[in-house]
Design a protein around this motif. Structure first.
Motif, short mmCIF file in Angstrom:
data_model
loop_
_atom_site.label_atom_id
_atom_site.label_comp_id
_atom_site.label_asym_id
_atom_site.label_seq_id
_atom_site.Cartn_x
_atom_site.Cartn_y
_atom_site.Cartn_z
N VAL A 90 0.86 -1.17 0.00
CA VAL A 90 0.00 0.00 0.00
C VAL A 90 0.90 1.23 0.00
O VAL A 90 2.01 1.21 0.54
CB VAL A 90 -0.93 0.01 1.24
N VAL A 91 0.43 2.28 -0.63
CA VAL A 91 1.17 3.53 -0.65
C VAL A 91 0.87 4.28 0.65
O VAL A 91 -0.29 4.60 0.93
CB VAL A 91 0.79 4.38 -1.87
N ILE A 92 1.88 4.53 1.45
CA ILE A 92 1.67 5.15 2.74
C ILE A 92 1.30 6.62 2.56
O ILE A 92 1.84 7.32 1.70
CB ILE A 92 2.91 5.01 3.65
N GLY A 93 0.31 7.04 3.38
CA GLY A 93 -0.13 8.42 3.31
C GLY A 93 -0.50 8.95 4.67
O GLY A 93 -0.55 8.20 5.66
N ALA A 94 -0.76 10.23 4.77
CA ALA A 94 -1.11 10.87 6.03
C ALA A 94 -2.63 10.91 6.19
O ALA A 94 -3.38 10.95 5.23
CB ALA A 94 -0.54 12.27 6.11
N GLY A 95 -3.07 10.88 7.45
CA GLY A 95 -4.49 10.94 7.74
C GLY A 95 -4.71 11.21 9.21
O GLY A 95 -3.77 11.48 9.97
N SER A 96 -5.97 11.14 9.64
CA SER A 96 -6.31 11.37 11.05
C SER A 96 -6.59 10.05 11.74
O SER A 96 -6.98 9.07 11.09
CB SER A 96 -7.53 12.29 11.16
N MET A 97 -6.38 10.02 13.05
CA MET A 97 -6.59 8.79 13.81
C MET A 97 -7.09 9.16 15.21
O MET A 97 -6.60 10.11 15.82
CB MET A 97 -5.29 7.98 13.93
N ASP A 98 -8.06 8.37 15.68
CA ASP A 98 -8.54 8.55 17.05
C ASP A 98 -7.51 8.00 18.03
O ASP A 98 -6.98 6.90 17.85
CB ASP A 98 -9.86 7.81 17.25
N ASN A 99 -7.23 8.80 19.06
CA ASN A 99 -6.29 8.39 20.10
C ASN A 99 -7.09 7.63 21.17
O ASN A 99 -7.68 8.23 22.07
CB ASN A 99 -5.60 9.61 20.70
N ILE A 100 -7.12 6.31 21.03
CA ILE A 100 -7.96 5.47 21.88
C ILE A 100 -7.09 4.58 22.76
O ILE A 100 -6.17 3.91 22.28
CB ILE A 100 -8.91 4.60 21.04
N THR A 101 -7.41 4.57 24.05
CA THR A 101 -6.78 3.64 24.99
C THR A 101 -7.77 2.52 25.30
O THR A 101 -8.94 2.78 25.59
CB THR A 101 -6.40 4.36 26.30
N ARG A 102 -7.30 1.28 25.25
CA ARG A 102 -8.16 0.13 25.50
C ARG A 102 -7.90 -0.39 26.92
O ARG A 102 -6.78 -0.76 27.25
CB ARG A 102 -7.91 -0.97 24.47
N LEU A 103 -8.97 -0.42 27.70
CA LEU A 103 -8.88 -0.94 29.06
C LEU A 103 -9.50 -2.33 29.11
O LEU A 103 -10.62 -2.53 28.65
CB LEU A 103 -9.63 -0.01 30.03
N ASN A 104 -8.77 -3.28 29.66
CA ASN A 104 -9.29 -4.64 29.80
C ASN A 104 -10.25 -4.69 30.99
O ASN A 104 -9.98 -4.12 32.05
CB ASN A 104 -8.15 -5.63 30.01
N GLY A 105 -11.35 -5.39 30.79
CA GLY A 105 -12.35 -5.49 31.85
C GLY A 105 -13.16 -6.77 31.76
O GLY A 105 -12.80 -7.70 31.04
N ARG A 106 -14.26 -6.81 32.46
CA ARG A 106 -15.11 -8.00 32.53
C ARG A 106 -16.52 -7.59 32.92
O ARG A 106 -16.73 -6.51 33.49
CB ARG A 106 -14.54 -9.00 33.54
N LEU A 107 -17.47 -8.47 32.63
CA LEU A 107 -18.85 -8.26 33.04
C LEU A 107 -19.05 -8.86 34.43
O LEU A 107 -18.57 -9.96 34.72
CB LEU A 107 -19.82 -8.91 32.05
N VAL A 108 -19.75 -8.12 35.29
CA VAL A 108 -19.94 -8.52 36.68
C VAL A 108 -21.42 -8.36 37.04
O VAL A 108 -22.09 -7.46 36.52
CB VAL A 108 -19.06 -7.66 37.62
N VAL A 109 -21.89 -9.22 37.91
CA VAL A 109 -23.27 -9.11 38.38
C VAL A 109 -23.45 -7.83 39.19
O VAL A 109 -22.61 -7.49 40.02
CB VAL A 109 -23.64 -10.34 39.24
N ASN A 110 -24.53 -7.13 38.94
CA ASN A 110 -24.87 -5.94 39.71
C ASN A 110 -25.50 -6.37 41.03
O ASN A 110 -26.61 -6.91 41.05
CB ASN A 110 -25.84 -5.07 38.92
#
Length: 401
Positions: A90-110
């Motif tokens: 692919v021909v590399i080019g410039a663009g915009s990107m969201d700065n996203i941090t991924r946090l690891n988690g889990r589903l828990v009973v309320n």
């Protein structure tokens, strides 16, 4: 004297060519030995090594010279070889990107939706309507029936008080005794309809019926039919999975990037195509025991109960976006613990390794800070194959030789 000189020079003339021939023999032998040890390999299957030219027994391609002494820091692949290796660029080019941090988690009973059912009376569990965990219970559904001797005594006491109140209607004391006996039955768990039925039928019923106070799934069942229980003994636990907590792990250094009331996106394992909005409801003020992590918590709806507690999730924390940066798919960048590099197509059949400095990245893309120029062709599929083949053919790392 002239005769001796003639013999001497004649001998030298004869021996000199022989000496020259002898001196040439080692060079000829070395050249022959070099030819003898030349080996060949398959460009697509480097485990195939032979000492003669031929074709690969796996794919049928022509074998090439296996030369680890080649100092050229590049690989050459024909168009056919590129197709077989699934090498795409692919021909590399410039663009915009969201700065996203991924946090690891889990589903828990309320826990606020968890109901504990315990016995309000002492007695014997006569029958159970729910006999296994995991069963779905609706509000108002009969859970169990218990035989209570104390209830039998209270019923007899009440019927006697009613008879006395009828016999002496003017005596206020008997009226008060009847009211107190009735209240005992109500406090014991009898309904007004059951108390009225007791008087109309004049038949004691020593069984207490317990109904589900809420809709939920039986998470724990601690009794069985025929078992005697004391007052207050736990019977079962109901959990409502219509709403679930999302708990994610956060490093203290990232705590300033998230705040209570902030809306984040949640991705649940097995359903990555859809993102669920969640409002941050709680930020743990202290580190988890034995870790250097904080807990972030929120709630998501689980109306169809398609998600189960314990499922892993990722919380996407968006820190904004950046623009005008060179970007590549994550698969294009090879990271081996020492550095990061990509493969650049410098000619139609020639590929060179290039060390790069990476910046922000998300689940699909990574930004390149140094090492590439806009417009260059970069391998995005088959990069790891080129990396492996370079090491096998050259006997050294593409970047750190």
């Amino acid at each position: 004297m002239k005769r001796k000189d003639f013999i001497k020079w004649t001998g030298l003339a004869v021996l000199s060519p022989l000496a020259v021939l002898e001196s040439c023999k080692p060079k000829a032998d070395k050249a022959a030995a070099a030819v003898a040890v030349t080996t060949y390999t398959c460009p697509m299957h480097p485990q195939i090594v032979q000492n003669k030219m031929g074709t690969c027994p796996v794919c049928g391609m022509d074998l090439v010279v296996f030369d680890k002494n080649n100092k050229e820091a590049s690989l050459t692949l024909s168009k056919e070889q590129q197709l077989l290796a699934n090498v795409t660029t692919v021909v590399i080019g410039a663009g915009s990107m969201d700065n996203i941090t991924r946090l690891n988690g889990r589903l828990v009973v309320n826990p606020s939706n968890t109901v504990y059912v315990s016995s309000r009376v002492a007695g014997r569990i006569e029958s159970l309507s729910v006999k296994e965990t995991g069963a779905l219970v609706q509000k108002g559904q009969l859970l169990y029936r218990i035989y209570a001797e104390q209830l039998l005594a209270l019923q007899k006491e009440y019927r006697l008080a009613v008879a006395q109140a009828k016999q002496f209607p003017a005596d206020r004391r008997f009226q008060e005794i009847e009211a107190a006996a009735r209240k005992k039955l109500l406090l014991y768990g009898q309904t007004p309809a059951q108390v009225t039925q007791l008087i109309s039928t004049e038949q004691d019923n020593p069984y207490v019926y317990y109904y589900a106070p809420a809709t939920g799934v039986v998470a724990e069942l601690t009794v069985s039919e025929g078992q005697y229980v004391a007052e207050g003994s736990p019977i079962l636990k109901l959990e409502d999975y219509g709403q679930l907590w999302v708990e994610a792990d956060l490093y203290p250094g990232e705590a300033s990037t998230i705040s209570k009331g902030q809306t984040v996106q949640v991705v649940i394992a097995g359903n990555e195509a859809e993102k669920y909005a969640m409002k941050v409801e709680f930020l743990e003020p202290a580190l988890q025991a034995g870790t250097q992590l904080l807990t972030v918590r929120g709630t998501i709806k689980n109306t169809n109960r398609q998600f189960q507690p314990g499922m892993p999730v990722q919380v996407l924390l968006n820190k904004g976006s950046v623009s005008d940066l060179l970007q590549l798919p994550l698969a294009a960048v090879i990271r081996d613990g020492q550095s990061a590099h990509v493969w650049v197509q410098s000619a139609a059949e020639k590929f060179e390794p290039r060390e790069v400095k990476i910046g922000l990245e998300n689940a699909e893309m990574v930004t390149i800070l140094e090492g590439l120029d806009e417009g260059e062709k970069v391998v995005i599929s088959g990069a790891y194959l080129l990396y492996s083949e370079y090491i096998l053919k050259k006997g050294k790392h593409p970047i750190h030789s």
